[in-house]
Write a protein that holds these residues in place. Structure first.
Motif, PDB file in Angstrom:
ATOM      1  N   SER A  74       0.845  -1.207   0.000  1.00  0.00           N
ATOM      2  CA  SER A  74       0.000   0.000   0.000  1.00  0.00           C
ATOM      3  C   SER A  74       0.880   1.258   0.000  1.00  0.00           C
ATOM      4  O   SER A  74       0.457   2.304  -0.486  1.00  0.00           O
ATOM      5  CB  SER A  74      -0.972   0.003   1.179  1.00  0.00           C
ATOM      6  OG  SER A  74      -0.270  -0.139   2.375  1.00  0.00           O
ATOM      7  N   ARG A  77       1.305   2.473  -3.538  1.00  0.00           N
ATOM      8  CA  ARG A  77       0.088   2.740  -4.299  1.00  0.00           C
ATOM      9  C   ARG A  77       0.294   3.972  -5.196  1.00  0.00           C
ATOM     10  O   ARG A  77       0.584   5.062  -4.704  1.00  0.00           O
ATOM     11  CB  ARG A  77      -1.070   3.008  -3.328  1.00  0.00           C
ATOM     12  CG  ARG A  77      -2.387   3.196  -4.051  1.00  0.00           C
ATOM     13  CD  ARG A  77      -3.582   3.663  -3.187  1.00  0.00           C
ATOM     14  NE  ARG A  77      -3.528   3.495  -1.770  1.00  0.00           N
ATOM     15  CZ  ARG A  77      -4.286   2.645  -1.059  1.00  0.00           C
ATOM     16  NH1 ARG A  77      -5.155   1.886  -1.665  1.00  0.00           N
ATOM     17  NH2 ARG A  77      -4.171   2.582   0.244  1.00  0.00           N
ATOM     18  N   GLU A 116      -7.591  -0.022   5.779  1.00  0.00           N
ATOM     19  CA  GLU A 116      -8.418   0.094   4.573  1.00  0.00           C
ATOM     20  C   GLU A 116      -9.304  -1.142   4.403  1.00  0.00           C
ATOM     21  O   GLU A 116     -10.493  -1.029   4.074  1.00  0.00           O
ATOM     22  CB  GLU A 116      -7.513   0.268   3.343  1.00  0.00           C
ATOM     23  CG  GLU A 116      -8.298   0.393   2.040  1.00  0.00           C
ATOM     24  CD  GLU A 116      -7.399   0.417   0.790  1.00  0.00           C
ATOM     25  OE1 GLU A 116      -6.165   0.489   0.914  1.00  0.00           O
ATOM     26  OE2 GLU A 116      -7.971   0.352  -0.320  1.00  0.00           O
ATOM     27  N   THR A 304      -7.570  -8.900  -4.308  1.00  0.00           N
ATOM     28  CA  THR A 304      -7.342  -7.570  -4.882  1.00  0.00           C
ATOM     29  C   THR A 304      -5.966  -7.458  -5.512  1.00  0.00           C
ATOM     30  O   THR A 304      -5.726  -6.553  -6.301  1.00  0.00           O
ATOM     31  CB  THR A 304      -7.412  -6.483  -3.787  1.00  0.00           C
ATOM     32  OG1 THR A 304      -6.416  -6.767  -2.797  1.00  0.00           O
ATOM     33  CG2 THR A 304      -8.781  -6.430  -3.140  1.00  0.00           C
ATOM     34  N   ALA A 307      -1.820  -3.049  -3.556  1.00  0.00           N
ATOM     35  CA  ALA A 307      -2.315  -1.716  -3.924  1.00  0.00           C
ATOM     36  C   ALA A 307      -1.444  -1.057  -4.992  1.00  0.00           C
ATOM     37  O   ALA A 307      -1.811  -0.014  -5.535  1.00  0.00           O
ATOM     38  CB  ALA A 307      -2.399  -0.814  -2.696  1.00  0.00           C
ATOM     39  N   ASN A 311      -5.713   0.027  -7.901  1.00  0.00           N
ATOM     40  CA  ASN A 311      -4.842   0.389  -6.794  1.00  0.00           C
ATOM     41  C   ASN A 311      -5.552   0.439  -5.443  1.00  0.00           C
ATOM     42  O   ASN A 311      -5.150   1.209  -4.569  1.00  0.00           O
ATOM     43  CB  ASN A 311      -4.211   1.753  -7.044  1.00  0.00           C
ATOM     44  CG  ASN A 311      -3.256   1.772  -8.243  1.00  0.00           C
ATOM     45  OD1 ASN A 311      -3.029   0.785  -8.907  1.00  0.00           O
ATOM     46  ND2 ASN A 311      -2.704   2.925  -8.518  1.00  0.00           N
ATOM     47  N   SER A 312      -6.614  -0.345  -5.270  1.00  0.00           N
ATOM     48  CA  SER A 312      -7.290  -0.318  -3.978  1.00  0.00           C
ATOM     49  C   SER A 312      -7.488  -1.736  -3.470  1.00  0.00           C
ATOM     50  O   SER A 312      -7.350  -2.702  -4.215  1.00  0.00           O
ATOM     51  CB  SER A 312      -8.634   0.409  -4.097  1.00  0.00           C
ATOM     52  OG  SER A 312      -9.581  -0.447  -4.674  1.00  0.00           O
ATOM     53  N   ASP A 314     -10.284  -3.116  -2.356  1.00  0.00           N
ATOM     54  CA  ASP A 314     -11.740  -3.003  -2.245  1.00  0.00           C
ATOM     55  C   ASP A 314     -12.399  -4.273  -2.779  1.00  0.00           C
ATOM     56  O   ASP A 314     -12.506  -4.467  -3.985  1.00  0.00           O
ATOM     57  CB  ASP A 314     -12.179  -1.771  -3.052  1.00  0.00           C
ATOM     58  CG  ASP A 314     -13.681  -1.543  -3.016  1.00  0.00           C
ATOM     59  OD1 ASP A 314     -14.416  -2.421  -2.511  1.00  0.00           O
ATOM     60  OD2 ASP A 314     -14.114  -0.487  -3.507  1.00  0.00           O
TER      61      ASP A 314
END
Ligand SMILES: [Zn+2]
Length: 442
Positions: A74, A77, A116, A304, A307, A311-312, A314
């Protein structure tokens, strides 16, 4: 009956049995486990709870399982975007890792990622990175479930100097977390093109001996498969089979390049496939044929990726993209319906990690890994089918509450075990140093 927590909600979507939606039910939680799921009226007379959480506009779902990530990344990112995988890796990511990766880097990056992920409804993540001891320590502090990858790779890093050192460190981390209630370990040989035959054979043997899963990038790009044919005369999958790695222990991540025969082979050996649609699209790596794989009986989970390539972190976005992309790729709009996408992000992830007896669905006796999603907003109303709404109309900001093993890690959108402001400050400090060095190098 006295219990720890009673959660009442408008809808409960247990994922098992598939497509089930319970209305106006409650989940009784005691000592970290799901005691019972029953109608609210009965629950309220039967139980006396230390905490009653009433969620009248919400759906409760099992905690999301991010089955492939590199949490510490991350901090990278947005460092290098809009590039092909090998250029991205060799010209940007690997040099940055050689320069910056340290215990502090991994701790700070992982803590940011976990904050996150919890905010977005992820209760468990399957990680692959250097300094997995730091990843495990931060996850344990935060109270999130994690499977930390014991990385094996052919080149020296700050974590380990050679193959023997990688295995030595792996054994240490494995021993340290053997009894931990939330943390498990898996072998994580990086990819077929970065780990030699002897090391891969050793991974297969040790995984059997220690009863561990194997987490690996496999057939990520056409370039990987082409190069393997040129160098060895075999596809990476054939090589993994000859080294004894194709088994229900293997979590094969990406798998965008598969012949019909290879698809059958994956099914025959019970290999788990981890689909990372955003990372594959962003790096133009190709498309994993998840509809065909699932029709062949393969367990397909969702991740995922890190990141730096997404780039998340989520999982709601991955769920929606997985459902949409499967339709586009197969030319079949009935491919991967909403309930299937939700299962990929929950129960299928638990299966891939070998923890489906513990988590992945809302069932009596399983861990209370529960996510509440608020569906009262304009963007999620009206509601005909809450499962469809979760996959096609909801985003992670709708996640209001998260429990892992009964501990409430997110309470009305606020983190309870982590503090977002100092995390962001630390990440900004890292980014300034990394960007300055990058400008100097360029
Ligand atoms: Zn990855």
């Amino acid at each position: 009956v006295q219990i720890d927590t009673l959660i009442t909600a408008r809808w409960i979507i247990p994922v098992e049995p598939e497509r089930t939606v319970l209305e106006d039910h409650a989940i009784a939680v005691h000592k970290g486990r799901i005691l019972e799921i029953i109608p609210q009226a009965i629950a309220l007379t039967h139980y006396s709870a230390n905490a009653i959480v009433d969620l009248p506009e919400h759906a409760l779902i099992p905690g999301l399982i991010n089955t492939h990530t590199h949490a510490a990344m991350s901090l990278f990112r947005g460092l290098a975007d809009d590039l092909a995988l090998m250029n991205w890796l060799t010209q940007h990511i690997w040099p940055a890792e050689q320069r910056w990766v340290s215990p502090d880097f991994v701790r700070d990056g992982t803590r940011h990622a976990i904050a996150e992920m919890i905010r977005g409804g992820t209760t468990c993540f399957n990680d692959m990175y250097f300094f997995p001891n730091q990843t495990a320590a931060v996850a344990s502090e935060a109270g999130i479930r994690a499977c930390v990858g014991l990385i094996v790779i052919d080149f020296p890093t700050a974590w380990a100097s050679d193959t023997d050192a990688y295995f030595g460190k792996a054994a240490e981390v494995h021993d340290e977390y053997r009894q931990h209630p939330l943390i498990q370990t898996a072998f994580a040989p990086h990819a077929p093109y970065t780990v030699n035959d002897a090391a891969l054979a050793k991974v297969a043997a040790l995984a059997e001996e220690l009863d561990l899963m194997i987490h690996m990038h496999v057939h990520e790009t056409a370039h990987e498969v082409r190069t393997a044919y040129t160098d060895t005369g075999n596809s990476p999958l054939q090589r993994l089979q000859s080294l004894g790695l194709l088994s229900p222990r293997l979590q094969a991540v990406h798998m965008t390049q598969l012949t019909d025969r290879e698809r059958e082979q994956v099914a025959e050996h019970g290999v788990h496939v981890v689909h990372c649609p955003h990372s594959n699209m962003k790096l133009a790596s190709g498309f994993c044929p998840i509809h065909a794989l699932m029709q062949a009986g393969v367990n397909v989970a969702l991740g995922t990726d890190g990141a730096a390539s997404n780039n998340s972190l989520d999982m709601f976005a991955e769920m929606r993209s997985a459902a949409l992309l499967a339709k586009a790729v197969s030319g079949d709009p009935t491919a991967v319906p909403a309930a299937c996408a939700l299962r990929m992000a929950t129960l299928n992830g638990a299966r891939a990690l070998g923890i489906d007896a513990l988590t992945g669905s809302l069932r009596t006796g399983k861990a209370a890994d529960i996510v509440a999603v608020e569906l009262g907003g304009l963007a999620t109303q009206p509601i005909y089918d809450p499962i469809s709404q979760l996959v096609y109309a909801t985003n992670r900001d709708c996640v209001s509450d998260v429990w892992v093993a009964g501990q409430r890690l997110l309470q009305d959108h606020s983190l309870t075990t982590l503090d977002a402001d100092p995390i962001k400050r630390r990440s900004t400090e890292w980014a300034m140093r990394i960007a300055e060095a990058k400008v100097a190098a360029d």
